[in-house]
Design a protein around this motif. Sequence first.
Motif, PDB file in Angstrom:
ATOM      1  N   ASP A 145       0.830  -1.213   0.000  1.00 40.17           N
ATOM      2  CA  ASP A 145       0.000   0.000   0.000  1.00 40.17           C
ATOM      3  C   ASP A 145       0.861   1.258   0.000  1.00 40.17           C
ATOM      4  OD1 ASP A 145      -2.346  -1.527   0.085  1.00 40.17           O
ATOM      5  OD2 ASP A 145      -2.289  -1.638   2.279  1.00 40.17           O
ATOM      6  N   GLY A 146       1.952   1.203  -0.759  1.00 44.92           N
ATOM      7  CA  GLY A 146       2.831   2.353  -0.908  1.00 44.92           C
ATOM      8  C   GLY A 146       3.780   2.583   0.248  1.00 44.92           C
ATOM      9  N   GLU A 147       3.788   1.685   1.233  1.00 43.28           N
ATOM     10  CA  GLU A 147       4.635   1.869   2.413  1.00 43.28           C
ATOM     11  C   GLU A 147       5.717   0.789   2.448  1.00 43.28           C
ATOM     12  OE1 GLU A 147       4.158   2.399   7.286  1.00 43.28           O
ATOM     13  OE2 GLU A 147       2.405   2.126   5.996  1.00 43.28           O
ATOM     14  N   ARG A 148       6.924   1.202   2.785  1.00 43.65           N
ATOM     15  CA  ARG A 148       8.040   0.270   2.897  1.00 43.65           C
ATOM     16  C   ARG A 148       8.006  -0.372   4.290  1.00 43.65           C
ATOM     17  NH1 ARG A 148      12.898  -0.188   0.098  1.00 43.65           N
ATOM     18  NH2 ARG A 148      14.697  -0.927   1.290  1.00 43.65           N
ATOM     19  N   LEU A 149       7.882  -1.688   4.322  1.00 49.54           N
ATOM     20  CA  LEU A 149       7.727  -2.418   5.567  1.00 49.54           C
ATOM     21  C   LEU A 149       8.749  -3.546   5.642  1.00 49.54           C
ATOM     22  CD1 LEU A 149       3.829  -2.722   5.435  1.00 49.54           C
ATOM     23  CD2 LEU A 149       5.135  -1.131   6.859  1.00 49.54           C
ATOM     24  N   HIS A 150       9.095  -3.942   6.864  1.00 54.76           N
ATOM     25  CA  HIS A 150      10.115  -4.956   7.070  1.00 54.76           C
ATOM     26  C   HIS A 150       9.527  -6.196   7.749  1.00 54.76           C
ATOM     27  CE1 HIS A 150      12.813  -1.817   5.905  1.00 54.76           C
ATOM     28  NE2 HIS A 150      12.547  -1.098   6.978  1.00 54.76           N
ATOM     29  N   ALA A 151      10.280  -7.251   7.733  1.00 48.42           N
ATOM     30  CA  ALA A 151       9.895  -8.488   8.414  1.00 48.42           C
ATOM     31  C   ALA A 151      11.152  -9.253   8.790  1.00 48.42           C
ATOM     32  CB  ALA A 151       8.998  -9.349   7.526  1.00 48.42           C
ATOM     33  N   LEU A 152      11.044 -10.049   9.845  1.00 45.70           N
ATOM     34  CA  LEU A 152      12.108 -10.966  10.229  1.00 45.70           C
ATOM     35  C   LEU A 152      11.616 -12.382   9.992  1.00 45.70           C
ATOM     36  CD1 LEU A 152      13.249  -9.448  13.661  1.00 45.70           C
ATOM     37  CD2 LEU A 152      14.296  -9.104  11.413  1.00 45.70           C
ATOM     38  N   LEU A 195       7.825 -15.965  11.456  1.00 50.67           N
ATOM     39  CA  LEU A 195       7.819 -14.682  10.760  1.00 50.67           C
ATOM     40  C   LEU A 195       7.307 -13.610  11.705  1.00 50.67           C
ATOM     41  CD1 LEU A 195       8.074 -13.175   7.934  1.00 50.67           C
ATOM     42  CD2 LEU A 195       5.590 -13.479   7.777  1.00 50.67           C
ATOM     43  N   ASN A 196       8.058 -12.533  11.829  1.00 49.64           N
ATOM     44  CA  ASN A 196       7.635 -11.365  12.618  1.00 49.64           C
ATOM     45  C   ASN A 196       7.528 -10.201  11.639  1.00 49.64           C
ATOM     46  OD1 ASN A 196       7.101  -9.480  14.585  1.00 49.64           O
ATOM     47  ND2 ASN A 196       9.119  -9.533  15.521  1.00 49.64           N
ATOM     48  N   ALA A 197       6.307  -9.867  11.240  1.00 49.71           N
ATOM     49  CA  ALA A 197       6.086  -8.930  10.148  1.00 49.71           C
ATOM     50  C   ALA A 197       5.597  -7.571  10.642  1.00 49.71           C
ATOM     51  CB  ALA A 197       5.079  -9.489   9.153  1.00 49.71           C
ATOM     52  N   GLN A 198       6.209  -6.517  10.123  1.00 49.08           N
ATOM     53  CA  GLN A 198       5.739  -5.154  10.369  1.00 49.08           C
ATOM     54  C   GLN A 198       4.557  -4.862   9.446  1.00 49.08           C
ATOM     55  OE1 GLN A 198       8.546  -2.156   9.206  1.00 49.08           O
ATOM     56  NE2 GLN A 198       7.341  -0.457  10.015  1.00 49.08           N
ATOM     57  N   VAL A 199       3.520  -4.239  10.005  1.00 50.83           N
ATOM     58  CA  VAL A 199       2.378  -3.805   9.208  1.00 50.83           C
ATOM     59  C   VAL A 199       2.187  -2.304   9.422  1.00 50.83           C
ATOM     60  CG1 VAL A 199       1.249  -6.047   9.252  1.00 50.83           C
ATOM     61  CG2 VAL A 199       0.737  -4.383  11.047  1.00 50.83           C
ATOM     62  N   SER A 200       1.378  -1.706   8.593  1.00 50.78           N
ATOM     63  CA  SER A 200       1.164  -0.267   8.684  1.00 50.78           C
ATOM     64  C   SER A 200       0.414   0.098   9.958  1.00 50.78           C
ATOM     65  CB  SER A 200       0.378   0.226   7.469  1.00 50.78           C
ATOM     66  OG  SER A 200      -0.925  -0.309   7.477  1.00 50.78           O
ATOM     67  N   HIS A 201       0.566   1.341  10.394  1.00 49.98           N
ATOM     68  CA  HIS A 201      -0.103   1.798  11.618  1.00 49.98           C
ATOM     69  C   HIS A 201      -1.623   1.787  11.486  1.00 49.98           C
ATOM     70  CE1 HIS A 201       3.694   4.101  13.140  1.00 49.98           C
ATOM     71  NE2 HIS A 201       3.912   2.831  12.878  1.00 49.98           N
ATOM     72  N   GLY A 202      -2.124   1.871  10.277  1.00 50.04           N
ATOM     73  CA  GLY A 202      -3.566   1.864  10.075  1.00 50.04           C
ATOM     74  C   GLY A 202      -4.095   0.506   9.650  1.00 50.04           C
ATOM     75  N   ALA A 216       3.227  -3.142  14.453  1.00 51.98           N
ATOM     76  CA  ALA A 216       3.387  -1.900  13.701  1.00 51.98           C
ATOM     77  C   ALA A 216       4.758  -1.277  13.931  1.00 51.98           C
ATOM     78  CB  ALA A 216       2.288  -0.905  14.077  1.00 51.98           C
ATOM     79  N   ALA A 217       5.557  -1.866  14.836  1.00 52.69           N
ATOM     80  CA  ALA A 217       6.911  -1.360  15.086  1.00 52.69           C
ATOM     81  C   ALA A 217       7.846  -1.791  13.964  1.00 52.69           C
ATOM     82  CB  ALA A 217       7.421  -1.884  16.428  1.00 52.69           C
ATOM     83  N   ASP A 218       8.947  -1.064  13.797  1.00 58.54           N
ATOM     84  CA  ASP A 218       9.944  -1.384  12.780  1.00 58.54           C
ATOM     85  C   ASP A 218      10.775  -2.569  13.259  1.00 58.54           C
ATOM     86  OD1 ASP A 218      11.887  -1.541  10.866  1.00 58.54           O
ATOM     87  OD2 ASP A 218      12.671   0.484  11.149  1.00 58.54           O
ATOM     88  N   VAL A 219      10.552  -3.734  12.676  1.00 57.79           N
ATOM     89  CA  VAL A 219      11.234  -4.932  13.148  1.00 57.79           C
ATOM     90  C   VAL A 219      12.695  -4.996  12.720  1.00 57.79           C
ATOM     91  CG1 VAL A 219       9.071  -6.233  13.209  1.00 57.79           C
ATOM     92  CG2 VAL A 219      10.523  -6.345  11.171  1.00 57.79           C
ATOM     93  N   SER A 220      13.114  -4.122  11.785  1.00 55.58           N
ATOM     94  CA  SER A 220      14.525  -4.127  11.389  1.00 55.58           C
ATOM     95  C   SER A 220      15.418  -3.640  12.528  1.00 55.58           C
ATOM     96  CB  SER A 220      14.747  -3.269  10.137  1.00 55.58           C
ATOM     97  OG  SER A 220      14.538  -1.894  10.413  1.00 55.58           O
ATOM     98  N   ALA A 221      14.820  -3.003  13.539  1.00 55.70           N
ATOM     99  CA  ALA A 221      15.575  -2.530  14.707  1.00 55.70           C
ATOM    100  C   ALA A 221      15.501  -3.541  15.841  1.00 55.70           C
ATOM    101  CB  ALA A 221      15.039  -1.175  15.160  1.00 55.70           C
TER     102      ALA A 221
END
Length: 235
Positions: free
Chosen positions: A25-32, A59-66, A95-100
Amino acid sequence: MTAVLPPPRTPVGLLRPRCLTRVEDGERLHALLWVPGPGLRMISSAVLGGGIGERAWVLNAQVSHGYRRTDPDRHLAVLASGAGARGPGVGLMTAADVSAYAHAHDGGAEAVVTSGIEVRGWAAAPAADTADTPDTAGTDGSVAPGTINIVVAVPVPLSDAALVNAVATATEAKVQALLEAGHDCSGTPTDAVCVAARVPRPGEQPQAFAGPRSLWGARLARAVHRAVREATPAS
């Protein structure tokens, strides 16, 4: 999803997640994604692959805040399959940045933690504070990055009771770390945990205990405590 980000550090031992990225949805998201393969039993509170059983990946996936999908289990399964994971697995969401993420180990026990604490509080909150508030909703109705996801691995087999005990121990260690970091809370409404242990070999007896004063429970607790402290900013 493709692997485009190096992990913040090189974990040692069993728990070695790959850091992935995607555009959704146009947002760059990360996952572990951690794919140790067969031979592990896991216990998890995750929306996908929760409960106790043999699992081949996490899998620990980041999703958008909305985030508003009503099928997060299917969403996670599609993400994992697209990243090459096969067989039954565990899927966590935040919704947190999992790359950190933070990684810690102690005597063979390992923990990987991703942390967002914008939405937090005490588990035993007054009924008036929780009755009409969905676990995932922020004050503006969107999903805020308020989730602490904990993945733990131990290189020994644990009985079913010890697996449950390990979840409690990891949670106690998380709360200890939050309090030491100056946060007046026991966690967030959407925290999740996954504990992985080796399948017993023929004739091998699983460890019967994983409380904080047992050998492996103590190691697990110290690993989780350090990882939560590293992943969570001080108040």
